[in-house]
Design a protein around this motif. Structure first.
Motif, PDB file in Angstrom:
ATOM      1  N   GLU A 241      31.684   5.473  61.233  1.00  0.00           N
ATOM      2  CA  GLU A 241      31.205   4.254  60.576  1.00  0.00           C
ATOM      3  C   GLU A 241      30.178   4.564  59.483  1.00  0.00           C
ATOM      4  OE1 GLU A 241      30.481   0.647  63.262  1.00  0.00           O
ATOM      5  OE2 GLU A 241      30.379   2.341  64.654  1.00  0.00           O
ATOM      6  N   ILE A 242      29.262   5.475  59.790  1.00  0.00           N
ATOM      7  CA  ILE A 242      28.208   5.799  58.827  1.00  0.00           C
ATOM      8  C   ILE A 242      28.788   6.495  57.597  1.00  0.00           C
ATOM      9  CG2 ILE A 242      26.184   7.291  58.447  1.00  0.00           C
ATOM     10  CD1 ILE A 242      25.332   6.629  61.336  1.00  0.00           C
ATOM     11  N   ASP A 243      29.667   7.453  57.830  1.00  0.00           N
ATOM     12  CA  ASP A 243      30.271   8.167  56.696  1.00  0.00           C
ATOM     13  C   ASP A 243      31.055   7.209  55.800  1.00  0.00           C
ATOM     14  OD1 ASP A 243      29.159  10.417  57.741  1.00  0.00           O
ATOM     15  OD2 ASP A 243      31.045  11.414  58.250  1.00  0.00           O
ATOM     16  N   GLU A 244      31.787   6.295  56.404  1.00  0.00           N
ATOM     17  CA  GLU A 244      32.538   5.311  55.618  1.00  0.00           C
ATOM     18  C   GLU A 244      31.591   4.439  54.802  1.00  0.00           C
ATOM     19  OE1 GLU A 244      34.959   3.120  58.326  1.00  0.00           O
ATOM     20  OE2 GLU A 244      36.502   4.689  58.488  1.00  0.00           O
ATOM     21  N   ALA A 245      30.485   4.032  55.405  1.00  0.00           N
ATOM     22  CA  ALA A 245      29.531   3.167  54.710  1.00  0.00           C
ATOM     23  C   ALA A 245      28.879   3.896  53.539  1.00  0.00           C
ATOM     24  CB  ALA A 245      28.461   2.679  55.690  1.00  0.00           C
ATOM     25  N   ILE A 246      28.523   5.170  53.744  1.00  0.00           N
ATOM     26  CA  ILE A 246      27.909   5.962  52.669  1.00  0.00           C
ATOM     27  C   ILE A 246      28.909   6.187  51.541  1.00  0.00           C
ATOM     28  CG2 ILE A 246      27.015   8.250  52.071  1.00  0.00           C
ATOM     29  CD1 ILE A 246      25.689   8.309  54.859  1.00  0.00           C
TER      30      ILE A 246
ATOM     31  N   ALA B  43      31.396   4.379  50.726  1.00  0.00           N
ATOM     32  CA  ALA B  43      31.641   3.126  50.005  1.00  0.00           C
ATOM     33  C   ALA B  43      30.618   2.939  48.897  1.00  0.00           C
ATOM     34  CB  ALA B  43      31.600   1.944  50.972  1.00  0.00           C
ATOM     35  N   VAL B  44      29.379   3.322  49.163  1.00  0.00           N
ATOM     36  CA  VAL B  44      28.335   3.259  48.126  1.00  0.00           C
ATOM     37  C   VAL B  44      28.622   4.277  47.034  1.00  0.00           C
ATOM     38  CG1 VAL B  44      25.868   3.521  47.645  1.00  0.00           C
ATOM     39  CG2 VAL B  44      26.593   2.430  49.771  1.00  0.00           C
ATOM     40  N   LEU B  45      28.985   5.489  47.445  1.00  0.00           N
ATOM     41  CA  LEU B  45      29.285   6.534  46.456  1.00  0.00           C
ATOM     42  C   LEU B  45      30.450   6.121  45.567  1.00  0.00           C
ATOM     43  CD1 LEU B  45      28.998   9.725  48.712  1.00  0.00           C
ATOM     44  CD2 LEU B  45      27.257   8.779  47.186  1.00  0.00           C
ATOM     45  N   ASP B  46      31.465   5.504  46.156  1.00  0.00           N
ATOM     46  CA  ASP B  46      32.626   5.087  45.375  1.00  0.00           C
ATOM     47  C   ASP B  46      32.268   4.014  44.351  1.00  0.00           C
ATOM     48  OD1 ASP B  46      34.260   6.863  46.677  1.00  0.00           O
ATOM     49  OD2 ASP B  46      35.015   5.401  48.136  1.00  0.00           O
ATOM     50  N   LYS B  47      31.341   3.138  44.728  1.00  0.00           N
ATOM     51  CA  LYS B  47      30.924   2.058  43.820  1.00  0.00           C
ATOM     52  C   LYS B  47      29.785   2.486  42.900  1.00  0.00           C
ATOM     53  CE  LYS B  47      30.534  -0.638  47.447  1.00  0.00           C
ATOM     54  NZ  LYS B  47      30.309  -1.763  48.379  1.00  0.00           N
TER      55      LYS B  47
ATOM     56  N   ILE C 172      21.154   1.387  43.650  1.00  0.00           N
ATOM     57  CA  ILE C 172      19.927   0.606  43.789  1.00  0.00           C
ATOM     58  C   ILE C 172      20.283  -0.874  43.836  1.00  0.00           C
ATOM     59  CG2 ILE C 172      17.719  -0.036  42.718  1.00  0.00           C
ATOM     60  CD1 ILE C 172      17.691   2.813  43.672  1.00  0.00           C
ATOM     61  N   MET C 173      19.808  -1.565  44.896  1.00  0.00           N
ATOM     62  CA  MET C 173      20.006  -3.011  45.054  1.00  0.00           C
ATOM     63  C   MET C 173      21.488  -3.395  45.041  1.00  0.00           C
ATOM     64  SD  MET C 173      16.899  -4.088  45.488  1.00  0.00           S
ATOM     65  CE  MET C 173      16.930  -5.862  45.236  1.00  0.00           C
ATOM     66  N   GLY C 174      22.314  -2.563  45.647  1.00  0.00           N
ATOM     67  CA  GLY C 174      23.730  -2.881  45.777  1.00  0.00           C
ATOM     68  C   GLY C 174      23.959  -3.966  46.809  1.00  0.00           C
ATOM     69  N   GLU C 175      25.206  -4.364  46.963  1.00  0.00           N
ATOM     70  CA  GLU C 175      25.529  -5.471  47.863  1.00  0.00           C
ATOM     71  C   GLU C 175      25.189  -5.157  49.314  1.00  0.00           C
ATOM     72  OE1 GLU C 175      30.279  -4.951  48.519  1.00  0.00           O
ATOM     73  OE2 GLU C 175      29.583  -5.034  46.438  1.00  0.00           O
TER      74      GLU C 175
ATOM     75  N   ILE D 260      22.147   3.409  49.732  1.00  0.00           N
ATOM     76  CA  ILE D 260      22.682   4.275  50.794  1.00  0.00           C
ATOM     77  C   ILE D 260      21.921   4.058  52.098  1.00  0.00           C
ATOM     78  CG2 ILE D 260      22.785   6.685  51.562  1.00  0.00           C
ATOM     79  CD1 ILE D 260      23.842   7.439  48.812  1.00  0.00           C
ATOM     80  N   GLN D 261      20.598   3.903  52.008  1.00  0.00           N
ATOM     81  CA  GLN D 261      19.815   3.664  53.226  1.00  0.00           C
ATOM     82  C   GLN D 261      20.178   2.317  53.841  1.00  0.00           C
ATOM     83  OE1 GLN D 261      18.456   6.166  54.327  1.00  0.00           O
ATOM     84  NE2 GLN D 261      18.247   7.414  52.483  1.00  0.00           N
ATOM     85  N   ALA D 262      20.402   1.324  52.990  1.00  0.00           N
ATOM     86  CA  ALA D 262      20.816   0.013  53.493  1.00  0.00           C
ATOM     87  C   ALA D 262      22.174   0.111  54.191  1.00  0.00           C
ATOM     88  CB  ALA D 262      20.875  -0.997  52.349  1.00  0.00           C
ATOM     89  N   ALA D 263      23.074   0.903  53.620  1.00  0.00           N
ATOM     90  CA  ALA D 263      24.406   1.070  54.211  1.00  0.00           C
ATOM     91  C   ALA D 263      24.312   1.702  55.601  1.00  0.00           C
ATOM     92  CB  ALA D 263      25.278   1.924  53.290  1.00  0.00           C
ATOM     93  N   VAL D 264      23.457   2.716  55.739  1.00  0.00           N
ATOM     94  CA  VAL D 264      23.256   3.366  57.041  1.00  0.00           C
ATOM     95  C   VAL D 264      22.706   2.362  58.056  1.00  0.00           C
ATOM     96  CG1 VAL D 264      21.905   5.113  58.280  1.00  0.00           C
ATOM     97  CG2 VAL D 264      22.957   5.678  56.071  1.00  0.00           C
ATOM     98  N   LEU D 265      21.725   1.580  57.623  1.00  0.00           N
ATOM     99  CA  LEU D 265      21.104   0.612  58.527  1.00  0.00           C
ATOM    100  C   LEU D 265      22.058  -0.514  58.902  1.00  0.00           C
ATOM    101  CD1 LEU D 265      17.567   0.475  56.903  1.00  0.00           C
ATOM    102  CD2 LEU D 265      18.099   1.295  59.214  1.00  0.00           C
TER     103      LEU D 265
END
Length: 361
Positions: free
Chosen positions: A18-23, A25-29, A33-36, A234-239
């Protein structure tokens, strides 16, 4: 046996997919900073805590700064707090050129002693900062009543206590502003620095949102002197991933604490005390022993890590020498700082590990 104090790698492996997928997803987009994901996290934090506004930021330290800046703390203002805490609590007060005014702690909970607060209030006092130490909220009814009588603000330093409750409410939903930290070793931690502020006050929320982006009202238009205090996406995605599992982790922390207390009861060790109508997030499981250095050394030899939170109260730190405090000014804080010792605490300690640590101690 070789004990892992926090088991951060274990937790990562538990939620790795789950964490790797979330990270990724941020890298792909590339919305770093202040992403969705940040907006999603803030919405989830509001739902979890019951607070009207949850505003993510760059660290627990910056959360305290945002709270004080939003409340317009000025040079020369006084803020009452505890000397038995991490330095950020008082450091941020001093950073704004305000004055930390210390009050001794309760001998059982190690939180600020409300009975000693009123005698320290002056015409310069603007706020009280109670700390939810080791995960347990302070006596908020009494503190809030004092604040109301004297027209003071209350900022909760909940860096260690996210998910704790006081009379059925999270400590993120108390006071004028509550703050927390998502430092990796905290009960809910990200993979770097991160924090949040919580409030039910619309005006304070709007101001803190502006302050964390350099006081902007809109792009390149600055209403306030602010700071760069945003949380990385990325930190938000992890959380976002870890928050989904957090209720379970809190329950497991409570089970670990209960097993420790049962194993260590009656052994001449001062165990943690939790007030009734309060739950702890159990950031630490801290005991008091008389011969701490020798005990720590022997436990280390048995493969058991320990930590001291905190070995020197803030009033005796060199950076606060200018405040004029002396040794024995806060005797309870000084005694506890000489005896306190934290045992390994995380949701994943096994019964075998708890038994081994307890019997060794």
């Amino acid at each position: 046996m070789n004990i892992d104090f926090a088991k951060l790698q274990y937790q990562y492996q538990l939620y790795k997919i789950e964490i790797d997928e979330a990270i990724h997803a941020v890298l792909d987009k590339s919305n770093y900073i202040m992403g969705e994901e940040t907006t999603q996290l803030e919405s989830s934090l509001q739902e979890f805590t019951g607070a009207k506004h949850a505003i993510t930021c760059s660290s627990g330290t910056d959360a305290l700064l945002l709270a004080m800046m939003a409340l317009d703390i000025q040079p020369g203002d006084e803020i009452i707090t505890t000397p038995f805490t991490f330095i950020a609590t008082a450091e941020t007060i001093a950073f704004l050129k305000a004055k930390p005014v210390f009050v001794d702690i309760d001998v059982r909970t190690y939180n600020i002693d409300p009975s000693k607060i009123e005698e320290k209030i002056t015409d310069k006092t603007k706020a009280i900062i109670p700390v939810s130490l080791y995960g347990q909220p302070a006596d908020m009814d009494t503190i809030q009543a004092i604040a109301d009588r004297h027209n003071l603000k209350v900022i909760i330093d909940g860096a260690q206590s996210f998910g704790s409750t006081y009379k059925g409410k999270t400590d993120s939903n108390l006071g004028d502003v509550s703050t927390t930290s998502f430092f990796p070793a905290k009960p809910l931690g990200c993979f770097g620095d991160g924090g949040a502020v919580f409030t039910n006050d619309d005006a304070l929320a709007a101001k803190m949102k502006s302050l964390r982006v350099h006081g902007q009202s809109k792009r390149y238009h600055h209403q306030y002197i602010g700071m760069g205090g945003r949380m990385d996406t990325i930190q938000a995605a992890v959380l976002n991933v870890k928050l989904k599992h957090y209720e379970k982790d809190l329950a497991l922390r409570q089970e670990v604490a209960e097993k420790y207390s049962k194993a260590l009861e009656g052994k001449g060790i001062v165990l943690p005390f939790i007030e009734k109508d309060v739950t702890s997030a159990w950031a630490q499981y801290s005991v008091r022993v008389q011969n701490r250095d020798a005990v720590q050394s022997k436990l280390k030899g048995e493969g058991i890590p320990t930590a001291v939170h905190y070995p020197m109260p803030l009033h005796l730190q060199e950076c606060f020498k200018y405040l004029g405090y002396q040794k024995e000014d806060f005797p309870v804080a000084e005694q506890v700082s000489n005896e306190i010792m934290s045992l390994p605490m995380n949701p994943y300690l096994t019964d075998e590990e708890i038994g081994y640590i307890s019997s060794s101690l």
